[in-house]
Write a protein that holds these residues in place. Structure first.
Motif, short mmCIF file in Angstrom:
data_model
loop_
_atom_site.label_atom_id
_atom_site.label_comp_id
_atom_site.label_asym_id
_atom_site.label_seq_id
_atom_site.Cartn_x
_atom_site.Cartn_y
_atom_site.Cartn_z
N UNK A 10 23.93 -56.00 74.08
CA UNK A 10 23.00 -54.88 74.19
C UNK A 10 21.68 -55.25 73.51
N UNK A 11 20.64 -54.79 74.14
CA UNK A 11 19.31 -54.93 73.56
C UNK A 11 18.47 -53.75 74.05
N UNK A 12 17.31 -53.57 73.44
CA UNK A 12 16.50 -52.42 73.79
C UNK A 12 15.07 -52.78 74.15
N UNK A 13 14.44 -51.88 74.88
CA UNK A 13 13.04 -52.00 75.27
C UNK A 13 12.37 -50.65 75.06
N UNK A 14 11.07 -50.64 74.68
CA UNK A 14 10.29 -49.41 74.84
C UNK A 14 10.06 -49.24 76.35
N UNK A 15 9.24 -48.29 76.79
CA UNK A 15 8.92 -48.19 78.21
C UNK A 15 8.57 -49.60 78.69
N UNK A 16 9.03 -49.96 79.92
CA UNK A 16 8.79 -51.32 80.38
C UNK A 16 8.71 -51.39 81.90
N UNK A 17 8.13 -52.48 82.38
CA UNK A 17 8.03 -52.75 83.81
C UNK A 17 8.60 -54.12 84.08
N UNK A 18 9.19 -54.29 85.27
CA UNK A 18 9.74 -55.57 85.70
C UNK A 18 9.07 -55.99 87.00
N UNK A 39 9.85 -59.05 89.90
CA UNK A 39 10.81 -60.08 90.28
C UNK A 39 10.11 -61.27 90.94
N UNK A 40 10.23 -62.42 90.31
CA UNK A 40 9.73 -63.66 90.89
C UNK A 40 10.75 -64.22 91.89
N UNK A 41 12.05 -64.08 91.56
CA UNK A 41 13.16 -64.44 92.43
C UNK A 41 14.23 -63.38 92.25
N UNK A 42 14.82 -62.91 93.33
CA UNK A 42 15.76 -61.80 93.25
C UNK A 42 17.22 -62.23 93.14
N UNK A 43 18.05 -61.28 92.74
CA UNK A 43 19.50 -61.46 92.66
C UNK A 43 20.11 -60.08 92.38
N UNK A 44 21.43 -60.05 92.25
CA UNK A 44 22.12 -58.80 91.93
C UNK A 44 22.52 -58.82 90.46
N UNK A 45 22.27 -57.71 89.77
CA UNK A 45 22.51 -57.59 88.33
C UNK A 45 23.49 -56.45 88.07
N UNK A 46 24.44 -56.70 87.17
CA UNK A 46 25.31 -55.62 86.68
C UNK A 46 24.70 -55.15 85.37
N UNK A 47 24.24 -53.90 85.36
CA UNK A 47 23.65 -53.32 84.16
C UNK A 47 24.64 -52.40 83.48
N UNK A 48 24.65 -52.45 82.16
CA UNK A 48 25.50 -51.57 81.36
C UNK A 48 24.61 -50.79 80.41
N UNK A 49 24.67 -49.46 80.50
CA UNK A 49 23.87 -48.59 79.65
C UNK A 49 24.53 -48.44 78.28
N UNK A 50 23.78 -47.89 77.36
CA UNK A 50 24.26 -47.68 75.99
C UNK A 50 25.53 -46.83 75.96
N UNK A 98 14.93 -47.96 76.97
CA UNK A 98 16.37 -48.00 77.18
C UNK A 98 17.02 -49.06 76.30
N UNK A 99 18.29 -48.83 75.98
CA UNK A 99 19.14 -49.84 75.39
C UNK A 99 20.20 -50.16 76.43
N UNK A 100 20.36 -51.45 76.76
CA UNK A 100 21.27 -51.84 77.83
C UNK A 100 21.65 -53.30 77.70
N UNK A 101 22.56 -53.74 78.56
CA UNK A 101 22.81 -55.16 78.76
C UNK A 101 22.73 -55.42 80.25
N UNK A 102 22.48 -56.66 80.63
CA UNK A 102 22.37 -57.01 82.04
C UNK A 102 22.97 -58.39 82.26
#
Length: 66
Positions: A1-9, A11-22, A42-46
């Motif tokens: 788990x890690x956190x971010x303030x408001x953020x934008x992403x 994608x330079x190269x795409x893929x499928x991600x499994x995200x886990x919320x806090x 958010x606080x999450x893992x990916x």
């Protein structure tokens, strides 16, 4: 788990991600090349569960306090 303030992403190269919320909830997200998203703090893992390399740029919005 890690956190971010408001953020934008971006994608330079795409893929499928499994995200886990806090709270432990999980979601699979398909990120496509050249896709951009803006997300609230958010606080999450990916984890990349796709068949390709995911490359992205993360831009965090750090607002002055006080």
């Amino acid at each position: 788990m890690h956190g971010h303030p408001d953020f934008a992403l971006y994608m330079l190269e795409g893929s499928t991600v499994k995200g886990t919320a806090e709270d432990g909830s999980k979601q699979n997200i398909e990120f496509k090349k050249d896709m951009a998203v803006i997300l609230p703090a958010a606080t999450h893992s990916a984890k990349n569960i796709g068949q390709s390399t995911l490359r992205l740029i993360v831009m965090e919005v750090n607002r002055p306090r006080g």
